[in-house]
Design a protein around this motif. Structure first.
Motif, PDB file in Angstrom:
ATOM      1  N   UNK A 100       1.028  -1.100   0.028  1.00 22.43           N
ATOM      2  CA  UNK A 100      -0.029   0.075   0.130  1.00 22.43           C
ATOM      3  C   UNK A 100       0.805   1.248  -0.036  1.00 22.43           C
ATOM      4  N   UNK A 101       1.509   1.640  -1.008  1.00 22.20           N
ATOM      5  CA  UNK A 101       2.272   2.774  -1.299  1.00 22.20           C
ATOM      6  C   UNK A 101       1.654   4.093  -0.629  1.00 22.20           C
ATOM      7  N   UNK A 102       2.534   4.843   0.027  1.00 28.86           N
ATOM      8  CA  UNK A 102       1.955   6.158   0.399  1.00 28.86           C
ATOM      9  C   UNK A 102       2.516   7.428  -0.400  1.00 28.86           C
ATOM     10  N   UNK A 103       3.105   7.282  -1.541  1.00 24.46           N
ATOM     11  CA  UNK A 103       3.765   8.330  -2.307  1.00 24.46           C
ATOM     12  C   UNK A 103       3.802   7.942  -3.492  1.00 24.46           C
ATOM     13  N   UNK A 104       3.702   8.901  -4.511  1.00 23.43           N
ATOM     14  CA  UNK A 104       3.784   8.456  -6.142  1.00 23.43           C
ATOM     15  C   UNK A 104       5.308   7.764  -6.328  1.00 23.43           C
ATOM     16  N   UNK A 105       6.283   7.946  -5.676  1.00 23.33           N
ATOM     17  CA  UNK A 105       7.518   7.316  -6.135  1.00 23.33           C
ATOM     18  C   UNK A 105       7.155   5.739  -5.714  1.00 23.33           C
ATOM     19  N   UNK A 106       6.705   5.486  -4.509  1.00 21.91           N
ATOM     20  CA  UNK A 106       6.840   4.140  -4.214  1.00 21.91           C
ATOM     21  C   UNK A 106       5.744   3.455  -4.973  1.00 21.91           C
ATOM     22  N   UNK A 107       4.672   4.049  -5.149  1.00 25.22           N
ATOM     23  CA  UNK A 107       3.542   3.350  -6.193  1.00 25.22           C
ATOM     24  C   UNK A 107       4.359   2.956  -7.626  1.00 25.22           C
ATOM     25  N   UNK A 108       5.167   3.983  -8.041  1.00 25.03           N
ATOM     26  CA  UNK A 108       5.713   3.496  -9.452  1.00 25.03           C
ATOM     27  C   UNK A 108       6.723   2.435  -9.252  1.00 25.03           C
ATOM     28  N   UNK A 121      -3.709   4.244   0.614  1.00 27.79           N
ATOM     29  CA  UNK A 121      -3.094   5.157   1.446  1.00 27.79           C
ATOM     30  C   UNK A 121      -2.404   6.052   0.637  1.00 27.79           C
ATOM     31  N   UNK A 122      -2.618   6.166  -0.805  1.00 30.72           N
ATOM     32  CA  UNK A 122      -1.740   7.259  -1.731  1.00 30.72           C
ATOM     33  C   UNK A 122      -2.878   8.457  -1.777  1.00 30.72           C
ATOM     34  N   UNK A 123      -2.290   9.605  -1.202  1.00 34.71           N
ATOM     35  CA  UNK A 123      -3.320  10.672  -1.081  1.00 34.71           C
ATOM     36  C   UNK A 123      -3.777  11.230  -2.370  1.00 34.71           C
ATOM     37  N   UNK A 124      -2.940  10.950  -3.477  1.00 36.32           N
ATOM     38  CA  UNK A 124      -3.553  11.418  -4.729  1.00 36.32           C
ATOM     39  C   UNK A 124      -4.740  10.663  -5.424  1.00 36.32           C
ATOM     40  N   UNK A 125      -4.927   9.446  -4.907  1.00 43.14           N
ATOM     41  CA  UNK A 125      -5.719   8.522  -5.413  1.00 43.14           C
ATOM     42  C   UNK A 125      -6.846   8.617  -4.450  1.00 43.14           C
ATOM     43  N   UNK A 126      -7.021   9.633  -3.622  1.00 47.93           N
ATOM     44  CA  UNK A 126      -8.055   9.656  -2.504  1.00 47.93           C
ATOM     45  C   UNK A 126      -8.568  11.044  -2.472  1.00 47.93           C
ATOM     46  N   UNK A 127      -8.404  11.768  -3.269  1.00 44.35           N
ATOM     47  CA  UNK A 127      -9.039  13.191  -3.558  1.00 44.35           C
ATOM     48  C   UNK A 127     -10.488  13.210  -3.821  1.00 44.35           C
ATOM     49  N   UNK A 128     -11.261  13.959  -3.248  1.00 41.81           N
ATOM     50  CA  UNK A 128     -12.542  14.071  -3.634  1.00 41.81           C
ATOM     51  C   UNK A 128     -12.950  15.617  -3.748  1.00 41.81           C
ATOM     52  N   UNK A 129     -13.377  16.400  -5.104  1.00 46.08           N
ATOM     53  CA  UNK A 129     -13.388  17.465  -5.173  1.00 46.08           C
ATOM     54  C   UNK A 129     -14.589  17.852  -6.278  1.00 46.08           C
TER      55      UNK A 129
END
Length: 240
Positions: A5-13, A47-55
């Motif tokens: 469960x990456x917490x940053x974009x670099x970790x997800x990559x 747990x990746x902030x960019x994938x959990x945004x709602x706006x």
């Protein structure tokens, strides 16, 4: 199976480069894995902030459907609220519904918003249209769109064991030159149709233009549902 469960974009990559399989909410893949075997590496974006945004103009792919609320346009909120049961909506994700599901209940809403997709690849993030997302099934990070003037969503009651129920989605948006454009998407018998028209002086002209386009392929019953719902949208829109 190792689940990361990456917490940053670099970790997800890094996870992608190592061949980790995205699982979304796992509502669609779990039974298949139990039957065919589990992958060695899997990845969740929970747990990746960019994938959990709602706006008002963006929605992350890891957002579970019961979290899609009034922060997004009405058409997307109602589409999410109409997926499955409450138990499904507490686990199923936006990305799983659009990329992993054959029903793609959120797709009509995304189409009428003219949404684009931010996708994550080992090399980085880039934006693309929904056509590429549906064809190639990349790792969806989020959806982005421009705020519509108004929108609608209608889903008919389905029959157990029958075809997917009719869905009518629509959005009205302002164009750069000040004009207005009406976009309508329909799911009929599991097939998706989408068209748009630049708004005319009257609602009847708009509906006639839609009927003369690809929505003319709809059955009479489905077209009647489109006619009724789009008429309601245009009547309740300020400045019409």
């Amino acid at each position: 199976m190792i689940l990361r469960s990456p917490t940053s974009m670099s970790e997800a990559q890094e996870c992608m480069a190592e061949g980790a399989v995205p699982i979304g909410g796992a509502t669609l893949v779990w039974a298949t894995w139990q039957r065919d075997g589990f992958p060695a590496h899997a990845m969740s974006l929970r747990d990746l902030p960019e994938a959990n945004e709602i706006g008002p103009e963006n929605l992350g792919s890891a957002v579970v459907l019961n979290r899609v609320d009034e922060r997004v346009p009405e058409v997307l909120q109602k589409a999410a609220a109409g997926v499955g049961t409450g138990a499904v909506r507490r686990t199923a994700t936006v990305g799983g519904n659009l990329v992993g599901s054959t029903l793609r209940c959120l797709l009509p809403a995304a189409l009428v918003l003219n949404a684009h997709a931010l996708i994550l690849e080992p090399e980085g993030v880039h934006i693309t249209d929904l056509t590429e997302v549906l064809a190639k099934r990349p790792l969806l990070l989020s959806l982005v769109w421009r705020t519509p003037i108004a929108s609608l969503y209608h889903k008919e009651a389905g029959k157990a064991g029958g075809p997917p129920p009719l869905v009518v989605a629509g959005a009205l948006r302002r164009e750069d030159d000040g004009g207005r454009r009406l976009r309508i998407a329909v799911r009929e018998d599991g097939e998706f149709l989408c068209d748009s028209v630049r708004c005319h002086p009257t609602a009847e002209e708009d509906l006639r233009a839609l009927r003369n386009g690809c929505l003319g392929q709809l059955s009479n019953a489905s077209w009647e549902a489109v006619y009724e719902r789009v008429s309601e949208l245009l009547v309740r829109t300020p400045g019409r």
